[in-house]
Design a protein around this motif. Structure first.
Motif, mmCIF file in Angstrom:
data_model
loop_
_atom_site.group_PDB
_atom_site.id
_atom_site.type_symbol
_atom_site.label_atom_id
_atom_site.label_comp_id
_atom_site.label_asym_id
_atom_site.label_seq_id
_atom_site.Cartn_x
_atom_site.Cartn_y
_atom_site.Cartn_z
ATOM 1 N N MET A 57 0.839 -1.195 0.000
ATOM 2 C CA MET A 57 0.000 0.000 0.000
ATOM 3 C C MET A 57 0.880 1.253 0.000
ATOM 4 O O MET A 57 1.898 1.299 0.678
ATOM 5 C CB MET A 57 -0.895 0.015 1.233
ATOM 6 C CG MET A 57 -1.899 -1.125 1.299
ATOM 7 S SD MET A 57 -2.896 -1.021 2.796
ATOM 8 C CE MET A 57 -3.826 -2.545 2.647
ATOM 9 N N ASN A 58 0.442 2.230 -0.748
ATOM 10 C CA ASN A 58 1.220 3.464 -0.853
ATOM 11 C C ASN A 58 0.838 4.416 0.279
ATOM 12 O O ASN A 58 0.258 5.474 0.073
ATOM 13 C CB ASN A 58 0.976 4.118 -2.216
ATOM 14 C CG ASN A 58 1.857 5.339 -2.414
ATOM 15 O OD1 ASN A 58 2.925 5.445 -1.804
ATOM 16 N ND2 ASN A 58 1.427 6.248 -3.263
ATOM 17 N N THR A 59 1.166 4.011 1.516
ATOM 18 C CA THR A 59 0.911 4.884 2.667
ATOM 19 C C THR A 59 2.103 5.791 2.883
ATOM 20 O O THR A 59 3.244 5.432 2.574
ATOM 21 C CB THR A 59 0.649 4.064 3.935
ATOM 22 O OG1 THR A 59 1.777 3.206 4.166
ATOM 23 C CG2 THR A 59 -0.591 3.208 3.773
ATOM 24 N N GLN A 60 1.857 6.960 3.452
ATOM 25 C CA GLN A 60 2.902 7.972 3.575
ATOM 26 C C GLN A 60 3.627 7.861 4.916
ATOM 27 O O GLN A 60 3.005 7.658 5.967
ATOM 28 C CB GLN A 60 2.289 9.365 3.438
ATOM 29 C CG GLN A 60 1.653 9.619 2.079
ATOM 30 C CD GLN A 60 2.669 9.577 0.950
ATOM 31 O OE1 GLN A 60 3.574 10.395 0.876
ATOM 32 N NE2 GLN A 60 2.533 8.583 0.066
ATOM 33 N N LEU A 61 4.927 7.981 4.866
ATOM 34 C CA LEU A 61 5.753 7.983 6.078
ATOM 35 C C LEU A 61 5.870 9.419 6.565
ATOM 36 O O LEU A 61 6.716 10.186 6.098
ATOM 37 C CB LEU A 61 7.143 7.398 5.779
ATOM 38 C CG LEU A 61 7.176 5.984 5.193
ATOM 39 C CD1 LEU A 61 8.610 5.574 4.865
ATOM 40 C CD2 LEU A 61 6.553 4.992 6.168
ATOM 41 N N THR A 62 5.001 9.796 7.508
ATOM 42 C CA THR A 62 4.973 11.179 7.992
ATOM 43 C C THR A 62 5.104 11.208 9.514
ATOM 44 O O THR A 62 4.741 10.257 10.211
ATOM 45 C CB THR A 62 3.669 11.888 7.572
ATOM 46 O OG1 THR A 62 2.554 11.100 7.985
ATOM 47 C CG2 THR A 62 3.628 12.088 6.060
ATOM 48 N N ILE A 63 5.603 12.317 10.021
ATOM 49 C CA ILE A 63 5.958 12.407 11.433
ATOM 50 C C ILE A 63 4.735 12.360 12.351
ATOM 51 O O ILE A 63 4.816 11.845 13.474
ATOM 52 C CB ILE A 63 6.808 13.678 11.664
ATOM 53 C CG1 ILE A 63 8.201 13.444 11.072
ATOM 54 C CG2 ILE A 63 6.910 14.033 13.149
ATOM 55 C CD1 ILE A 63 9.087 14.645 11.035
ATOM 56 N N ASP A 64 3.588 12.852 11.886
ATOM 57 C CA ASP A 64 2.405 12.791 12.743
ATOM 58 C C ASP A 64 2.051 11.355 13.124
ATOM 59 O O ASP A 64 1.501 11.106 14.205
ATOM 60 C CB ASP A 64 1.213 13.471 12.061
ATOM 61 C CG ASP A 64 0.833 12.783 10.751
ATOM 62 O OD1 ASP A 64 1.631 12.869 9.803
ATOM 63 O OD2 ASP A 64 -0.242 12.168 10.682
ATOM 64 N N ASP A 122 -2.990 15.145 4.069
ATOM 65 C CA ASP A 122 -2.488 15.097 2.695
ATOM 66 C C ASP A 122 -1.012 15.468 2.586
ATOM 67 O O ASP A 122 -0.527 15.830 1.513
ATOM 68 C CB ASP A 122 -3.321 16.017 1.800
ATOM 69 C CG ASP A 122 -3.256 17.477 2.240
ATOM 70 O OD1 ASP A 122 -2.867 17.737 3.410
ATOM 71 O OD2 ASP A 122 -3.590 18.365 1.428
ATOM 72 N N ILE A 123 -0.269 15.391 3.707
ATOM 73 C CA ILE A 123 1.168 15.686 3.652
ATOM 74 C C ILE A 123 1.875 14.567 2.896
ATOM 75 O O ILE A 123 1.667 13.382 3.173
ATOM 76 C CB ILE A 123 1.762 15.828 5.064
ATOM 77 C CG1 ILE A 123 1.155 17.035 5.784
ATOM 78 C CG2 ILE A 123 3.282 15.967 5.007
ATOM 79 C CD1 ILE A 123 1.611 17.190 7.218
ATOM 80 N N ASP A 124 2.683 14.936 1.941
ATOM 81 C CA ASP A 124 3.481 13.966 1.192
ATOM 82 C C ASP A 124 4.766 13.682 1.957
ATOM 83 O O ASP A 124 5.389 14.590 2.499
ATOM 84 C CB ASP A 124 3.814 14.513 -0.197
ATOM 85 C CG ASP A 124 4.487 13.478 -1.070
ATOM 86 O OD1 ASP A 124 5.707 13.263 -0.893
ATOM 87 O OD2 ASP A 124 3.815 12.871 -1.921
ATOM 88 N N GLU A 125 5.156 12.411 2.005
ATOM 89 C CA GLU A 125 6.341 12.033 2.774
ATOM 90 C C GLU A 125 7.623 12.690 2.272
ATOM 91 O O GLU A 125 8.614 12.773 3.002
ATOM 92 C CB GLU A 125 6.518 10.516 2.756
ATOM 93 C CG GLU A 125 6.765 9.927 1.384
ATOM 94 C CD GLU A 125 6.906 8.414 1.413
ATOM 95 O OE1 GLU A 125 7.408 7.858 0.418
ATOM 96 O OE2 GLU A 125 6.508 7.773 2.410
ATOM 97 N N ASN A 126 7.604 13.184 1.058
ATOM 98 C CA ASN A 126 8.795 13.834 0.507
ATOM 99 C C ASN A 126 8.819 15.344 0.745
ATOM 100 O O ASN A 126 9.760 16.024 0.319
ATOM 101 C CB ASN A 126 8.912 13.536 -0.990
ATOM 102 C CG ASN A 126 9.191 12.066 -1.251
ATOM 103 O OD1 ASN A 126 10.175 11.519 -0.754
ATOM 104 N ND2 ASN A 126 8.318 11.419 -2.009
ATOM 105 N N GLU A 127 7.806 15.855 1.445
ATOM 106 C CA GLU A 127 7.830 17.269 1.819
ATOM 107 C C GLU A 127 8.857 17.489 2.922
ATOM 108 O O GLU A 127 9.100 16.602 3.751
ATOM 109 C CB GLU A 127 6.447 17.711 2.310
ATOM 110 C CG GLU A 127 5.402 17.812 1.222
ATOM 111 C CD GLU A 127 4.059 18.311 1.770
ATOM 112 O OE1 GLU A 127 4.084 19.184 2.668
ATOM 113 O OE2 GLU A 127 3.019 17.821 1.307
ATOM 114 N N PRO A 128 9.459 18.692 2.987
ATOM 115 C CA PRO A 128 10.425 18.965 4.059
ATOM 116 C C PRO A 128 9.748 18.984 5.421
ATOM 117 O O PRO A 128 8.633 19.487 5.568
ATOM 118 C CB PRO A 128 10.985 20.344 3.696
ATOM 119 C CG PRO A 128 9.953 20.969 2.805
ATOM 120 C CD PRO A 128 9.307 19.839 2.073
#
Length: 540
Positions: free
Chosen positions: A1-8, A168-174
């Motif tokens: 699954m294309n889930t995002q790796l985000t800090i939240d 909707d934060i993309d994992e590649n955002e700073p």
């Protein structure tokens, strides 16, 4: 699954599964204890408050703060709402502080009250900053010339504890930004993405790296302004580990007392910190039996330091290596399974090196002839690539071209590699000493000197020589009980049996203190400047 790796997602896991675990924070007034449930509510409130103050996606929010719970809240609040956490090195010069705040274009600064005077001196030179948030233990704002200023605790109290982070934060955002400590020139900025921080945090939990887990009590001695305290705060929240934050102006005594009182299981810092703690342990009795590991990085740890911690205090000592540009952990020195039966001395020789790359990171060591031979002798520059290695400096295209070539980051560190793939740092390119056409490793000489029972600290620098191009000089701080008793002849004789004659320093200079960078490394550039003319005159 294309889930995002985000800090939240790190925070939400902690508040859902580990709400009773604690963040233990030393402040100027004592110890503050927050459960992860309370910590998460405060973090969401801070995001809510920052949004009301106009912080939007991609905005940089700078922090000038100590290792405490408020700073940890900023670690998660800022990137989880889509902004960029910029941890600012509070020990930089005013010129460098001004430079990096403007370079980052910080919109808001979160400042500890004790650091107000520093920011007040440069307030007219940082026009990008629209407002200031003051961390204080007082019930009202302290007097300040910074305007507009807001009271941190009031903002948190009035914020929305149920604030929802954007989905909707993309994992590649700073997500984060750090600047190098700049021993020469201006500091260089490095951006970290959500993905890079999350993957780095995951790596810290691997059994063959730091093995950080929920059962740990992790104390962050590495400044939280320095490469995100080596990533440990992010990993510790994610895994639900108890965290101990030693607060402002901590000393070896404070560290020792916290280890004892909070039953700390692992901690991390630079060699100078562990040298100071060792002196404290040798002067008083502390219970350190809870420690399963001390992690050491920033520069090579002397064999003698590792030996004393392990033999005398039964504290495992683990070396790691990296840089601001590598997030920072890139290698860890652990024994392989078939090396466990080696003698203590043979194990020590391996573990005093910088180790092998952690999973996810590739390394190669090159010189003018290509990749060096894996013989433990051939020297070359260390190159890295991987998902948490920088591919550029922030708004510095020329410096990026110098450092990132062909998909590899050139560290500027010189090392050897042995047949097991174990890296041993020899020097920085600028610190390697070339004498009579041959290379001399300042690191090897420093480690040998610091293994001497009379030596507290030692730095080796190269000074100009009319015949040999450069010669090594030792700058030494003796332990208090050795001053006036141990001579330079004693120290040079101790080196004579370990190194070739031409490696032996031409002189030993005793000093009360060796100048250090803002993150505790020896400031050799300053030593070279201080001693250069003295030795040019002496050799003419």
């Amino acid at each position: 699954m294309n889930t995002q790796l985000t800090i939240d997602s790190l925070l939400t896991r902690a508040e859902k599964y580990f709400p009773k675990k604690q963040v233990i924070s030393r402040t100027s007034k004592g110890i503050t204890r927050l459960t992860y449930a309370e910590f998460a509510k405060r973090t969401r409130s801070l995001s809510s408050a920052l949004e009301k103050l106009g912080v939007q996606r991609g905005d940089r929010v700078g922090t000038l703060a100590w290792n405490d719970h408020c700073h940890l809240e900023a670690y998660f609040s800022i990137p989880s709402m889509g902004a960029v956490l910029h941890t600012i090195n509070i020990r930089l010069s005013l010129d460098h502080l001004t430079y990096i705040i403007q370079k980052a274009e910080d919109k808001i600064l979160i400042i500890d009250e004790s650091l107000l005077s520093t920011v007040e001196k440069i307030k007219d030179k940082i026009p990008s900053v629209e407002c200031f948030i003051i961390i204080t233990e007082k019930g009202k704002l302290p007097e300040t010339t910074l305007q507009p200023a807001y009271h941190y605790e009031t903002l948190v109290a009035e914020g929305d504890t149920n604030y929802l982070f954007p989905t909707d934060i993309d994992e590649n955002e700073p997500a984060g930004m750090c600047f190098t400590s700049a021993t020469t020139g201006n500091p260089k900025g490095v951006l970290y993405t959500h993905r890079s921080i999350v993957l780095h945090a995951m790596m810290l939990g691997l059994a063959d790296t730091m093995a950080l887990s929920e059962s740990d009590v992790a104390m962050h001695v590495v400044p939280m302004f320095h490469v995100n305290a080596w990533g440990f705060p992010f990993a510790a929240v994610w895994f639900g580990a108890t965290q101990v934050l030693p607060g402002p102006n901590f000393t070896p005594e404070i560290i020792a007392k916290l280890i004892e009182s909070e039953r700390v299981t692992m901690t991390a810092g630079v060699p100078t910190v562990w040298i100071g703690l060792l002196n404290e342990l040798e002067s008083k009795d502390y219970d350190t039996t809870s420690l399963r590991c001390i992690v050491c990085g920033g520069s090579a740890a002397p064999e003698g330091l590792i030996r004393t911690y392990e033999e005398k205090y039964n504290i495992p000592f683990l070396q790691a290596y990296g840089a601001t540009e590598t997030s920072p952990v890139a290698t860890v020195s652990r024994l392989k399974s078939y090396q466990q039966d080696l003698s203590f001395e043979d194990k020590l020789k391996i573990r005093s090196k910088q180790g092998i790359p952690v999973p996810g990171i590739e390394v190669k060591i090159v010189n003018d002839l290509g990749e060096v031979k894996p013989d433990g002798k051939d020297m070359g520059e260390v190159l890295f690539r991987g998902p948490w290695i920088t591919d550029s400096y922030y708004k510095e295209p020329e410096k990026t071209i110098e450092a990132v070539k062909g998909g590899w980051f050139y560290t500027g560190d010189i090392a050897t590699v042995d047949e097991e793939g174990v890296i041993k740092l020899v020097d920085r390119t600028k610190d390697l000493i070339k004498s009579g056409g041959e290379w001399i490793s300042s690191v090897d000489l420093e480690n040998a000197l610091m293994a001497h029972e009379a030596v507290f600290e030692a730095a080796i620098i190269g000074v100009p020589h009319p015949r040999w191009q450069e010669r090594p000089i030792a700058v030494v701080v003796l332990k208090e009980d050795a001053k006036g008793k141990v001579t330079k002849v004693d120290l040079l004789e101790s080196l004579a049996s370990q190194f070739a004659k031409w490696w032996i320093p031409d002189d030993v200079i005793f000093v009360d203190e060796i100048p250090k960078t803002s993150v505790g490394k020896f400031l050799k550039r300053q030593l070279r400047e201080q001693l250069k003319n003295q030795f040019i005159e002496a050799t003419n």
